[in-house]
Scaffold this motif. Structure first.
Motif, PDB file in Angstrom:
ATOM      1  N   ILE A  16       6.949 -14.635   6.001  1.00  0.00           N
ATOM      2  CA  ILE A  16       5.980 -13.542   6.105  1.00  0.00           C
ATOM      3  C   ILE A  16       6.327 -12.644   7.285  1.00  0.00           C
ATOM      4  CG2 ILE A  16       3.580 -13.038   6.763  1.00  0.00           C
ATOM      5  CD1 ILE A  16       2.745 -15.370   4.925  1.00  0.00           C
ATOM      6  N   GLU A  17       6.631 -13.250   8.424  1.00  0.00           N
ATOM      7  CA  GLU A  17       6.961 -12.457   9.605  1.00  0.00           C
ATOM      8  C   GLU A  17       8.229 -11.629   9.387  1.00  0.00           C
ATOM      9  OE1 GLU A  17       4.895 -12.177  12.163  1.00  0.00           O
ATOM     10  OE2 GLU A  17       3.563 -13.566  11.110  1.00  0.00           O
ATOM     11  N   VAL A  18       9.242 -12.244   8.768  1.00  0.00           N
ATOM     12  CA  VAL A  18      10.492 -11.526   8.489  1.00  0.00           C
ATOM     13  C   VAL A  18      10.238 -10.379   7.517  1.00  0.00           C
ATOM     14  CG1 VAL A  18      12.791 -11.698   7.446  1.00  0.00           C
ATOM     15  CG2 VAL A  18      11.976 -13.511   8.968  1.00  0.00           C
ATOM     16  N   LEU A  19       9.498 -10.658   6.473  1.00  0.00           N
ATOM     17  CA  LEU A  19       9.218  -9.649   5.454  1.00  0.00           C
ATOM     18  C   LEU A  19       8.459  -8.469   6.044  1.00  0.00           C
ATOM     19  CD1 LEU A  19       9.707  -9.259   2.423  1.00  0.00           C
ATOM     20  CD2 LEU A  19       7.561 -10.474   1.990  1.00  0.00           C
ATOM     21  N   ALA A  20       7.471  -8.762   6.888  1.00  0.00           N
ATOM     22  CA  ALA A  20       6.687  -7.690   7.513  1.00  0.00           C
ATOM     23  C   ALA A  20       7.534  -6.862   8.472  1.00  0.00           C
ATOM     24  CB  ALA A  20       5.491  -8.289   8.253  1.00  0.00           C
ATOM     25  N   ARG A  21       8.441  -7.507   9.178  1.00  0.00           N
ATOM     26  CA  ARG A  21       9.240  -6.828  10.203  1.00  0.00           C
ATOM     27  C   ARG A  21      10.480  -6.152   9.646  1.00  0.00           C
ATOM     28  NH1 ARG A  21       9.997 -11.017  13.194  1.00  0.00           N
ATOM     29  NH2 ARG A  21      12.092 -11.483  12.450  1.00  0.00           N
ATOM     30  N   TYR A 103      -0.469  -8.831   5.640  1.00  0.00           N
ATOM     31  CA  TYR A 103      -0.788  -7.681   4.802  1.00  0.00           C
ATOM     32  C   TYR A 103       0.449  -6.819   4.565  1.00  0.00           C
ATOM     33  CZ  TYR A 103      -3.711  -4.061   2.723  1.00  0.00           C
ATOM     34  OH  TYR A 103      -4.289  -3.176   1.846  1.00  0.00           O
ATOM     35  N   LEU A 104       1.238  -6.614   5.621  1.00  0.00           N
ATOM     36  CA  LEU A 104       2.461  -5.834   5.459  1.00  0.00           C
ATOM     37  C   LEU A 104       3.456  -6.552   4.548  1.00  0.00           C
ATOM     38  CD1 LEU A 104       2.992  -4.510   9.106  1.00  0.00           C
ATOM     39  CD2 LEU A 104       1.936  -3.331   7.157  1.00  0.00           C
ATOM     40  N   ALA A 105       3.522  -7.872   4.668  1.00  0.00           N
ATOM     41  CA  ALA A 105       4.395  -8.638   3.781  1.00  0.00           C
ATOM     42  C   ALA A 105       3.944  -8.495   2.328  1.00  0.00           C
ATOM     43  CB  ALA A 105       4.412 -10.109   4.188  1.00  0.00           C
ATOM     44  N   LEU A 106       2.630  -8.501   2.115  1.00  0.00           N
ATOM     45  CA  LEU A 106       2.123  -8.335   0.751  1.00  0.00           C
ATOM     46  C   LEU A 106       2.495  -6.965   0.190  1.00  0.00           C
ATOM     47  CD1 LEU A 106       0.469  -9.540  -1.581  1.00  0.00           C
ATOM     48  CD2 LEU A 106      -1.569  -8.498  -0.548  1.00  0.00           C
ATOM     49  N   LEU A 107       2.468  -5.945   1.029  1.00  0.00           N
ATOM     50  CA  LEU A 107       2.891  -4.612   0.576  1.00  0.00           C
ATOM     51  C   LEU A 107       4.359  -4.625   0.151  1.00  0.00           C
ATOM     52  CD1 LEU A 107       1.191  -2.301   3.229  1.00  0.00           C
ATOM     53  CD2 LEU A 107       0.410  -2.803   0.905  1.00  0.00           C
ATOM     54  N   PHE A 157     -11.465  -0.256   0.641  1.00  0.00           N
ATOM     55  CA  PHE A 157     -11.145  -0.949   1.886  1.00  0.00           C
ATOM     56  C   PHE A 157      -9.676  -1.340   1.959  1.00  0.00           C
ATOM     57  CE2 PHE A 157     -15.850  -2.014   1.944  1.00  0.00           C
ATOM     58  CZ  PHE A 157     -16.135  -1.002   2.845  1.00  0.00           C
ATOM     59  N   ASN A 158      -9.035  -1.582   0.824  1.00  0.00           N
ATOM     60  CA  ASN A 158      -7.605  -1.845   0.862  1.00  0.00           C
ATOM     61  C   ASN A 158      -6.853  -0.635   1.402  1.00  0.00           C
ATOM     62  OD1 ASN A 158      -6.216  -4.389  -0.022  1.00  0.00           O
ATOM     63  ND2 ASN A 158      -7.808  -4.264  -1.576  1.00  0.00           N
ATOM     64  N   TRP A 159      -7.245   0.545   0.982  1.00  0.00           N
ATOM     65  CA  TRP A 159      -6.544   1.735   1.486  1.00  0.00           C
ATOM     66  C   TRP A 159      -6.872   1.984   2.954  1.00  0.00           C
ATOM     67  CZ3 TRP A 159      -2.691   3.621  -1.302  1.00  0.00           C
ATOM     68  CH2 TRP A 159      -2.006   4.718  -0.771  1.00  0.00           C
ATOM     69  N   LEU A 160      -8.121   1.718   3.354  1.00  0.00           N
ATOM     70  CA  LEU A 160      -8.476   1.865   4.759  1.00  0.00           C
ATOM     71  C   LEU A 160      -7.646   0.906   5.623  1.00  0.00           C
ATOM     72  CD1 LEU A 160     -10.326   3.032   6.981  1.00  0.00           C
ATOM     73  CD2 LEU A 160     -11.935   1.196   6.455  1.00  0.00           C
ATOM     74  N   ASP A 163      -4.006   2.181   5.920  1.00  0.00           N
ATOM     75  CA  ASP A 163      -3.856   3.222   6.940  1.00  0.00           C
ATOM     76  C   ASP A 163      -4.009   2.642   8.339  1.00  0.00           C
ATOM     77  OD1 ASP A 163      -3.342   5.199   5.127  1.00  0.00           O
ATOM     78  OD2 ASP A 163      -5.314   6.142   5.248  1.00  0.00           O
ATOM     79  N   ARG A 164      -4.952   1.741   8.498  1.00  0.00           N
ATOM     80  CA  ARG A 164      -5.202   1.148   9.823  1.00  0.00           C
ATOM     81  C   ARG A 164      -3.961   0.425  10.354  1.00  0.00           C
ATOM     82  NH1 ARG A 164     -10.002  -3.323  11.009  1.00  0.00           N
ATOM     83  NH2 ARG A 164     -10.324  -2.804  13.217  1.00  0.00           N
ATOM     84  N   LEU A 165      -3.238  -0.257   9.470  1.00  0.00           N
ATOM     85  CA  LEU A 165      -2.107  -1.064   9.894  1.00  0.00           C
ATOM     86  C   LEU A 165      -0.773  -0.320   9.900  1.00  0.00           C
ATOM     87  CD1 LEU A 165      -2.906  -4.483   8.170  1.00  0.00           C
ATOM     88  CD2 LEU A 165      -3.463  -3.715  10.486  1.00  0.00           C
ATOM     89  N   THR A 166      -0.668   0.735   9.118  1.00  0.00           N
ATOM     90  CA  THR A 166       0.622   1.418   9.025  1.00  0.00           C
ATOM     91  C   THR A 166       0.645   2.784   9.705  1.00  0.00           C
ATOM     92  OG1 THR A 166       0.059   2.381   6.863  1.00  0.00           O
ATOM     93  CG2 THR A 166       1.193   0.242   6.868  1.00  0.00           C
ATOM     94  N   LEU A 167      -0.451   3.519   9.628  1.00  0.00           N
ATOM     95  CA  LEU A 167      -0.527   4.852  10.242  1.00  0.00           C
ATOM     96  C   LEU A 167      -1.845   4.970  11.003  1.00  0.00           C
ATOM     97  CD1 LEU A 167       0.729   6.936   7.175  1.00  0.00           C
ATOM     98  CD2 LEU A 167       2.056   6.310   9.205  1.00  0.00           C
ATOM     99  N   PRO A 168      -1.989   4.214  12.079  1.00  0.00           N
ATOM    100  CA  PRO A 168      -3.286   4.115  12.754  1.00  0.00           C
ATOM    101  C   PRO A 168      -3.804   5.408  13.366  1.00  0.00           C
ATOM    102  CG  PRO A 168      -1.554   3.064  14.050  1.00  0.00           C
ATOM    103  CD  PRO A 168      -0.954   3.379  12.719  1.00  0.00           C
ATOM    104  N   ASP A 169      -2.959   6.407  13.515  1.00  0.00           N
ATOM    105  CA  ASP A 169      -3.430   7.665  14.093  1.00  0.00           C
ATOM    106  C   ASP A 169      -4.173   8.530  13.076  1.00  0.00           C
ATOM    107  OD1 ASP A 169      -2.423   6.997  16.556  1.00  0.00           O
ATOM    108  OD2 ASP A 169      -0.496   7.976  16.203  1.00  0.00           O
TER     109      ASP A 169
END
Length: 200
Positions: A16-21, A103-107, A157-160, A163-169
């Motif tokens: 999971i960590e490798v996939l997310a990173r 969550y990023l790994a799931l994406l 909430f999935n889309w929120l 955005d929160r995790l990938t483009l927080p600005d």
């Protein structure tokens, strides 16, 4: 294949960590071994191939995100009104967001699923089962709203969270709580004062 559950879990957590990173291209057995700090060749003893690894990573995400029976039971405490739904949605958004790498790994898995039919089948079945469970739980709990309410929350909430995790600005952190509350208020009508299940 090796059957040590604790070691398998540790390898999947490392994946999971490798996939997310690193993304799907960076997910190799060697990368998993390195992340898990185990001898080279360990991951290949637990997973028959890369597809098997990807599939089991998808399952592991949901295992780790499962709130457990205590949290589920606690969710049923207190009044069954819009304010309680709001509290539960805040808890959900924060719990999922806290597992950022998962969550990023799931994406990444979802993108891979467009090219891997078996992974697509697994994710479709697993995510559909999760949605159905949440619908059934919500309806049995006596909380306000119906099946469509749950689906709308899932989509919004999935889309929120994305955005929160990938483009927080896009939505600064100090706006997240207000957005969760606003979503519940717009999807659920104000409390009527009737008991759950009481006809209008």
């Amino acid at each position: 294949m090796r059957q040590n559950p604790a070691r398998r879990g540790a390898l999947l957590d490392a994946a999971i960590e490798v996939l997310a990173r690193e993304g799907a291209r960076g997910l190799t057995f060697r990368a998993v071994d390195t992340e898990a700090k185990v001898p080279n060749g360990t991951a290949s003893n637990y997973f028959s191939n890369r597809d098997d690894l990807l599939t089991q990573v998808g399952q592991r995400f949901y295992e780790r995100l499962d709130p457990g029976p205590e949290v589920i039971s606690a969710a049923l405490e207190g009044p069954r009104d819009r304010a309680r739904v709001t509290e539960l949605m805040h808890e959900l958004v924060d719990r999922v967001s806290a597992f950022r790498s998962g969550y990023l790994a799931l994406l990444e898995l979802r993108l891979e699923a467009t090219r891997r039919p078996e992974l697509r089948r697994l994710l479709t079945e697993r995510i559909r089962a999760d949605i159905d469970f949440n619908i059934d739980y919500h309806l049995r709990s006596g909380l306000p709203g119906d099946a469509t309410t749950v689906v709308l929350f899932y989509l919004a909430f999935n889309w929120l969270i994305l955005d929160r995790l990938t483009l927080p600005d896009i939505f600064p952190e100090d706006q997240i709580q207000d957005l969760v509350t606003a979503m519940v208020e717009r999807v659920l009508p104000p409390d009527s004062g009737r008991s759950p299940g009481e006809p209008a």
